[in-house]
Design a protein around this motif. Structure first.
Motif, PDB file in Angstrom:
ATOM      1  N   SER A   1     115.657   0.421  46.675  1.00 43.90           N
ATOM      2  CA  SER A   1     114.475   0.289  45.818  1.00 43.90           C
ATOM      3  C   SER A   1     114.484  -1.062  45.111  1.00 43.90           C
ATOM      4  O   SER A   1     113.443  -1.693  44.943  1.00 43.90           O
TER       5      SER A   1
ATOM      6  N   ALA B   1     113.331  -3.729  47.644  1.00 40.11           N
ATOM      7  CA  ALA B   1     111.900  -3.587  47.944  1.00 40.11           C
ATOM      8  C   ALA B   1     111.074  -4.135  46.780  1.00 40.11           C
ATOM      9  O   ALA B   1     110.104  -4.869  46.972  1.00 40.11           O
TER      10      ALA B   1
ATOM     11  N   VAL C   1     107.770  -5.478  48.842  1.00 39.19           N
ATOM     12  CA  VAL C   1     107.365  -4.765  50.054  1.00 39.19           C
ATOM     13  C   VAL C   1     107.420  -3.263  49.810  1.00 39.19           C
ATOM     14  O   VAL C   1     108.051  -2.804  48.858  1.00 39.19           O
ATOM     15  N   GLN C   2     106.747  -2.522  50.659  1.00 41.04           N
ATOM     16  CA  GLN C   2     106.751  -1.069  50.522  1.00 41.04           C
ATOM     17  C   GLN C   2     108.129  -0.516  50.871  1.00 41.04           C
ATOM     18  O   GLN C   2     108.744  -0.931  51.854  1.00 41.04           O
ATOM     19  N   LEU C   3     108.581   0.434  50.068  1.00 40.86           N
ATOM     20  CA  LEU C   3     109.797   1.173  50.377  1.00 40.86           C
ATOM     21  C   LEU C   3     109.349   2.440  51.105  1.00 40.86           C
ATOM     22  O   LEU C   3     108.700   3.293  50.496  1.00 40.86           O
ATOM     23  N   VAL C   4     109.630   2.530  52.397  1.00 40.95           N
ATOM     24  CA  VAL C   4     109.114   3.681  53.149  1.00 40.95           C
ATOM     25  C   VAL C   4     110.251   4.571  53.633  1.00 40.95           C
ATOM     26  O   VAL C   4     111.390   4.131  53.773  1.00 40.95           O
TER      27      VAL C   4
ATOM     28  N   MET D   1      98.387  -2.131  49.604  1.00 43.51           N
ATOM     29  CA  MET D   1      98.275  -0.963  50.486  1.00 43.51           C
ATOM     30  C   MET D   1      99.244   0.115  49.999  1.00 43.51           C
ATOM     31  O   MET D   1     100.432  -0.174  49.853  1.00 43.51           O
TER      32      MET D   1
ATOM     33  N   LEU E   1     101.156   3.852  50.103  1.00 45.92           N
ATOM     34  CA  LEU E   1     101.520   5.021  50.896  1.00 45.92           C
ATOM     35  C   LEU E   1     100.974   6.284  50.231  1.00 45.92           C
ATOM     36  O   LEU E   1     100.968   6.394  49.007  1.00 45.92           O
TER      37      LEU E   1
ATOM     38  N   ARG F   1     102.420   9.077  50.207  1.00 48.83           N
ATOM     39  CA  ARG F   1     103.533   9.730  49.499  1.00 48.83           C
ATOM     40  C   ARG F   1     103.725   9.095  48.116  1.00 48.83           C
ATOM     41  O   ARG F   1     103.955   9.784  47.124  1.00 48.83           O
TER      42      ARG F   1
ATOM     43  N   ARG G   1     111.952   7.554  40.265  1.00 53.03           N
ATOM     44  CA  ARG G   1     113.044   6.946  41.016  1.00 53.03           C
ATOM     45  C   ARG G   1     112.568   6.601  42.428  1.00 53.03           C
ATOM     46  O   ARG G   1     112.910   5.571  42.977  1.00 53.03           O
ATOM     47  N   GLY G   2     111.734   7.498  42.970  1.00 51.52           N
ATOM     48  CA  GLY G   2     111.171   7.243  44.285  1.00 51.52           C
ATOM     49  C   GLY G   2     110.068   6.188  44.251  1.00 51.52           C
ATOM     50  O   GLY G   2     109.568   5.761  45.276  1.00 51.52           O
TER      51      GLY G   2
ATOM     52  N   ARG H   1     110.316   3.289  42.436  1.00 50.70           N
ATOM     53  CA  ARG H   1     110.852   2.066  41.836  1.00 50.70           C
ATOM     54  C   ARG H   1     110.127   0.808  42.298  1.00 50.70           C
ATOM     55  O   ARG H   1     109.956  -0.133  41.529  1.00 50.70           O
ATOM     56  N   ASP H   2     109.706   0.794  43.557  1.00 49.59           N
ATOM     57  CA  ASP H   2     109.075  -0.425  44.061  1.00 49.59           C
ATOM     58  C   ASP H   2     107.617  -0.533  43.632  1.00 49.59           C
ATOM     59  O   ASP H   2     106.974  -1.530  43.886  1.00 49.59           O
ATOM     60  N   ASN H   3     107.085   0.485  42.977  1.00 48.79           N
ATOM     61  CA  ASN H   3     105.696   0.430  42.508  1.00 48.79           C
ATOM     62  C   ASN H   3     105.585   0.336  40.993  1.00 48.79           C
ATOM     63  O   ASN H   3     104.507   0.115  40.458  1.00 48.79           O
TER      64      ASN H   3
END
Lengths: 490, 316
Positions: free
Chosen positions: A249, A252, A257-260, B1, B3, B5, B98-99, B101-103
């Protein structure tokens, strides 16, 4: 300041061991030149203030969620931080230059090796590396036969583990060419040092490490499929229960970038898409932190829910790039490692800049005989494990254990290599239990990146510390800690 | 963009945060007010009211035979086994972010993470010593900090609007629940006990539970009663916790989430707009006349908007 309790007084009580190579002190226990400034600065701090700084650094890590999950009986698990020692490890620029050149040389050679192995196989035909060794490697991957990844690069991200031996030279312990982790600790340790020892840090001329995510992002963009101008890059993680999730995380976020996860992606007509709120969006480059085996249930493990069905087919078509490529694990097999000096000579016509640790391959008869006779002085490792698992250390094992392990080796000779017990250098480290600075063994994981016209080694790296006295294993999963690593600018 | 989820996690983070806020405020207000309540109100009733507002009555009775204050409070706050305890909501907020974090900004993640860890100190012992007040105050403070940090650090983009949409939607539902529960409480009282003082007391406590007591006094310059209470919490256009206010905010956020696409008749945007149009011309007398029935209908319409939104953007 209370003189009784300054770190300077603690340094005087340092249990210096002349048998070991100490990074901080020379043979006569004098402080090495490049440590003078840091040593002097730390000497003036009181133990109480130092403990406050540790406390502060610890709680900051905790708040940031830089934690491991240690699973116990209860579902939730216990969160622990990766212990961080405030006394930094310093590397003079001159030493660093050698390391950097050595790593780049190694990376180049290994990349050429992988291109050759999966295509022309010249090195096998010329019998420089035995083909049985390659074809029996667990990580050899037939799905990339006759295949060149975009821009011909197999290894975009690698982590090379180095140690400094008592002869003062650096040796390569192993190459990590699959999904090496730890770089987030390099960056967060640096932030922690800047916060806790700002005056010292800003006075010292230390090379930055903060450019790593930016270069990684450039590397990913540089290997995008042909004809894609503005590639969509993503980082593929197994999910938040993976022990390296913090790092995924973190990177990313830093790269934007998106963490997928696998479930966010799907493949249609050999193109990869992610599922977004406005429908499918094409993905061009995947920095994957998922092992080969779990990437595509149609090709690898059928039971894997982490991967993306059809991904390998899209990959072979050249419609998506993977960093690292598939099948790179064959080159970090610890038995193949023994051939790296030959590999360097074969492809580059150069002598290796960094030494390998001398390694015995148990599948060779004379090596096996030596290993069985001298096991008390050797470290025996399985070739295909990571994280410090399955390692056998001769001089700390009982007679019973030794004779049992000899049988294990004999039953699976391909699986084991042995190395002399290297005397890893030690570094002064604060030990909470004794309230003293004590020597502890350390190693260095370096992080390098390769893209189209990009060769980069992060100037620093992760110094890992074996926190238990006398222990040589520094892995975090084995209770290790870490230090910020400073490479000086000249 | 974005996701799907990720969108799902953002939306539910907003909803869980809001649920935590309302639960803690309601528990606190009910518990404190029950201590010096007029004769007709007792602690038992306050406890029943808490369970009912949290929609936890059935789950509670599956575990326990009777209402006891300590049990009710622990059940709703720090129970590990009850999936909808505040502690478990807090874990969900933390897991979600936590899921994400990148946003999210580092600041908001650290705030949430600190909140999670600092809440671990509350045990049954703490509650015995301090009652629920300290815990609820802790939750409320941190929820406010989280919202403030979000407000100050996030881009005003889809991520932001998804969190806000979660908050808006959940808030309208929580306000409905509080109103329904309070009307039930009042209906339980004997009619001859319904002196104006008791009724006034109830509406004051209701407004406190919704965090709107001070502002309603300020707005009406009069003590609360049923009409003013209901009007303030449902129809007021300036009070940030009223249903209509939040539906209007939701409409704005949906516009951002949809990237200003044309509204189709099966979309969340459409149903929200329709409900707003209806409520804009609603008179307070109509609501009071219908009573709880109105609230049940309103709740269902809002739930329908939520389901449509999920189908439209969050499913994958």
């Amino acid at each position: 300041m209370d003189q009784e309790n300054s770190l300077g007084d603690l340094f005087k009580k340092y249990p210096f061991d002349p048998q070991l190579l100490d990074e901080v002190y020379g043979k006569d226990k004098s402080v090495r030149n490049h440590y003078q400034q840091v040593h002097q600065y730390l000497s003036q701090i009181s133990l109480k203030d130092f403990k406050d700084l540790i406390e502060y650094a610890t709680s900051a890590s905790f708040d940031q969620g830089i934690t491991f999950n240690v699973y116990s009986d209860k579902d939730q698990g216990v969160e622990r931080i990766f212990p961080f020692d405030l006394f930094p490890r310093l590397i003079p620029n001159k030493e660093w230059e050698t390391i950097e050149r050595g790593i780049i040389q190694r990376g180049k050679a290994l990349n050429l090796f992988l291109q050759d192995l999966y295509n022309d196989k010249k090195i096998l035909k010329d019998k420089v590396v035995p083909k049985e060794l390659i074809y029996s490697s667990k990580h050899y991957c037939k799905h990339v036969h006759d295949f060149y990844p975009n821009k011909d690069i197999f290894v975009h991200v690698s982590g090379t583990d180095l140690i400094k031996h008592s002869d003062g030279k650096f040796y390569v312990l192993e190459d990590n060419l699959r999904c090496p982790s730890g770089v987030s600790y390099v960056l967060s340790n640096r932030i922690a040092t800047k916060k806790t020892l700002p005056n010292l840090f800003f006075k010292s001329d230390v090379q930055p490490v903060v450019d790593y995510p930016e270069i990684l992002s450039e590397v990913l963009t540089s290997v995008a499929p042909h004809g894609v101008d503005d590639p969509v890059c993503v980082l593929l993680t197994p999910g938040m229960y993976n022990s390296a999730y913090y790092e995924h995380s973190f990177l990313a976020l830093q790269m934007g970038v998106q963490l997928v996860e696998g479930r966010d992606l799907f493949v249609e007509n050999n193109f990869v898409y992610m599922k977004t709120i406005y429908g499918p969006k094409k993905v061009d480059v995947i920095y994957r932190r998922v092992d080969d085996d779990f990437l595509d249930p149609m090709v690898f493990r059928k039971d894997s829910l982490l991967g993306v069905p059809g991904l390998i087919s899209a990959y072979r078509e050249g419609n998506v790039s993977l960093a690292n490529a598939i099948g790179t694990g064959v080159a970090d097999d610890k038995a193949v490692y023994t051939y790296v000096p030959d590999i360097i000579k074969y492809y580059l016509g150069e002598d290796p800049i960094l030494n390998n640790v001398h390694t015995y391959r148990c599948e060779k008869d004379e090596d096996l005989a030596y290993v069985l006779d001298n096991i008390e002085n050797l470290v025996v490792k399985p070739v295909d494990e990571s994280g410090g698992y399955g390692i056998f250390i001769g001089n700390i094992s009982s007679k019973d254990e030794i004779s049992r392990f000899k049988e294990v080796i004999k039953s699976e000779r391909r699986k084991y290599i042995a190395q002399p017990i290297m005397s890893l250098s030690v570094h002064s480290t604060y030990i909470e239990d004794t309230n003293l600075f004590e020597p502890r063994h350390i190693d260095l994981r370096t992080f390098s990146l390769t893209g189209d016209d990009i060769e980069y080694v992060c100037k620093g790296g992760l110094t890992r510390v074996a926190l238990r006295k006398g222990n040589l294993i520094v892995n975090s999963s084995q209770g290790g800690g870490s230090k910020d690593t400073w490479v000086y600018q000249d | 963009m974005m996701l799907s989820r990720t969108a799902n996690s953002l939306f539910w983070t907003g909803r869980y945060i809001e649920r935590l806020e309302h639960l803690s405020r309601y528990l606190n207000a009910q518990y404190l007010s029950s201590a010096d309540a007029p004769r007709a109100l007792n602690k038992h009733m306050a406890l029943e009211s808490m369970l009912s507002m949290a929609r936890a009555t059935d789950a509670y009775y599956e575990r326990y035979n009777q209402i006891e204050d300590e049990k009710v409070i622990l059940f709703l706050t720090i129970d590990d086994e009850y999936p909808f305890s505040m502690k478990n909501y807090l874990s969900l907020v933390r897991e979600n972010s936590r899921g994400l974090r990148d946003n999210l900004s580092t600041e908001i993640w650290e705030t949430i993470n600190r909140f999670y860890h600092s809440s671990a100190k509350y045990t049954a012992d703490t509650f015995q010593k301090k009652g629920p007040y300290d815990y609820c105050k802790h939750i409320l403070n941190h929820v406010n900090i989280i919202k403030g940090v979000a407000d100050n650090t996030l881009l005003r983009n889809q991520s932001w609007s998804l969190i806000r949409a979660g908050i808006n939607l959940e808030r309208t539902l929580q306000i409905c629940k509080i109103l329904i529960t309070k009307l039930e409480d009042i209906n339980k009282l004997d009619t001859d006990e319904l002196s104006p003082a008791v009724v006034g007391y109830h509406w004051a406590s209701l407004l406190r539970s919704a965090g709107g007591f001070d502002m309603s006094r300020h707005y009406y310059h009069e003590s609360p009663n049923r009409e003013r209470g209901v009007e303030f919490l449902i129809l007021n256009n300036k009070f940030p916790k009223s249903v209509l206010f939040n539906l209007k905010e939701l409409r704005q956020n949906l516009k951002i989430i949809s990237d200003h696409q044309t509204v189709t008749p099966d979309s969340a945007e459409f149903f929200t707009g329709k409900l707003i149009a209806y409520m804009d011309y609603l008179m307070i007398d109509d609501i009071v006349e219908e009573g709880a029935e109105f609230l049940y209908k309103l709740e269902n319409q809002i739930i329908h908007i939520g389901k449509t939104l999920e189908k439209q953007y969050l499913q994958y």
